[in-house]
Design a protein around this motif. Sequence first.
Motif, mmCIF file in Angstrom:
data_model
loop_
_atom_site.group_PDB
_atom_site.id
_atom_site.type_symbol
_atom_site.label_atom_id
_atom_site.label_comp_id
_atom_site.label_asym_id
_atom_site.label_seq_id
_atom_site.Cartn_x
_atom_site.Cartn_y
_atom_site.Cartn_z
ATOM 1 N N HIS A 14 -6.321 15.146 6.642
ATOM 2 C CA HIS A 14 -4.942 15.603 6.903
ATOM 3 C C HIS A 14 -4.061 15.076 5.779
ATOM 4 O O HIS A 14 -4.473 14.190 5.026
ATOM 5 C CB HIS A 14 -4.454 15.042 8.250
ATOM 6 C CG HIS A 14 -4.410 13.543 8.247
ATOM 7 N ND1 HIS A 14 -5.530 12.771 8.518
ATOM 8 C CD2 HIS A 14 -3.424 12.664 7.943
ATOM 9 C CE1 HIS A 14 -5.213 11.502 8.383
ATOM 10 N NE2 HIS A 14 -3.937 11.393 8.027
ATOM 11 N N ASP A 48 -0.288 13.159 5.087
ATOM 12 C CA ASP A 48 0.794 12.439 5.762
ATOM 13 C C ASP A 48 2.086 13.095 5.286
ATOM 14 O O ASP A 48 2.543 12.825 4.164
ATOM 15 C CB ASP A 48 0.786 10.948 5.367
ATOM 16 C CG ASP A 48 -0.408 10.206 5.965
ATOM 17 O OD1 ASP A 48 -1.179 10.802 6.735
ATOM 18 O OD2 ASP A 48 -0.561 9.017 5.641
ATOM 19 N N HIS A 104 -6.702 13.187 3.295
ATOM 20 C CA HIS A 104 -7.533 11.993 3.487
ATOM 21 C C HIS A 104 -7.933 11.919 4.956
ATOM 22 O O HIS A 104 -7.267 12.497 5.815
ATOM 23 C CB HIS A 104 -6.749 10.735 3.079
ATOM 24 C CG HIS A 104 -5.491 10.565 3.849
ATOM 25 N ND1 HIS A 104 -4.324 11.228 3.527
ATOM 26 C CD2 HIS A 104 -5.212 9.871 4.975
ATOM 27 C CE1 HIS A 104 -3.390 10.929 4.407
ATOM 28 N NE2 HIS A 104 -3.907 10.101 5.305
ATOM 29 N N ARG A 115 4.542 3.218 6.419
ATOM 30 C CA ARG A 115 5.237 4.383 5.873
ATOM 31 C C ARG A 115 6.734 4.126 5.818
ATOM 32 O O ARG A 115 7.259 3.349 6.629
ATOM 33 C CB ARG A 115 5.080 5.603 6.782
ATOM 34 C CG ARG A 115 3.695 6.144 6.968
ATOM 35 C CD ARG A 115 3.084 5.705 8.265
ATOM 36 N NE ARG A 115 1.686 6.166 8.361
ATOM 37 C CZ ARG A 115 1.342 7.312 8.921
ATOM 38 N NH1 ARG A 115 2.246 8.090 9.462
ATOM 39 N NH2 ARG A 115 0.078 7.685 8.953
HETATM 40 FE FE FE2 Z 1 -3.026 9.663 7.176
#
Ligand code: FE2
Length: 208
Positions: A130, A132, A186, A205
């Motif tokens: 996926h 981010d 990733h 994040r």
């Molecule tokens: Fe991720």
Amino acid sequence: MRSLLISDKAIETIEPGARLLRGFAGGEAAELVEEVARIATLAPFRQMVTPGGFRMSVAMTNCGGLGWITDRKGYRYEPRDPDSGAAWPDMPTRFRALADRAAEAAGFAGFAPDSCLINRYVHGARMSPHQDRDEKDFAAPIVSVSLGLPATFLWGGSKRGDRPKRFRLESGDVVVWGGDARLNFHGVDTLAQGDGTCRYNLTFRKAK
Ligand code: FE2
Ligand code: SIN
């Protein structure tokens, strides 16, 4: 500062913008796991449901001002734990300091994460590739810390179909990606049985 003590040899460039810092958090892995356990008493791990209706094999919780969640309505960041209605637990000072040091060592000075997603993988759990991309802007990197059982990290390209490279991640390894690699696909291959009960992954994040 620990980032100055780490030798350049321990920093592997996966591709421009993506670096693997082997053993970077190794010296404090036990303390980090203790913090995870403490956070989980306040915001227990849960297996969330994707918008498509699938229950994830990875169990998750969060700390920091914002937490990443998924349910039938979509992927997003929320200031509160939907299970309890309470704010997510504060991000421990140790977490924040590690994330900042790792980002700096990888070439992203001034990282200011406001969110830490904590993933728990037991034997058989996996995370399919996926991007981010639920964060407001992609200028800040992602800092990803592995703890516990080893796993195979899948590092893909900018397109879903790109064949991923495979990296074995051990407890204490940190992967940082940003810049041109910020939106690379990733994932994590199915966790094998090992000497321990699970693998944790802390993903820092800047969500807002
Ligand atoms: Fe991720
Ligand atoms: C993630 O992409 O959120 C998790 C990566 C990992 O568990 O190493």
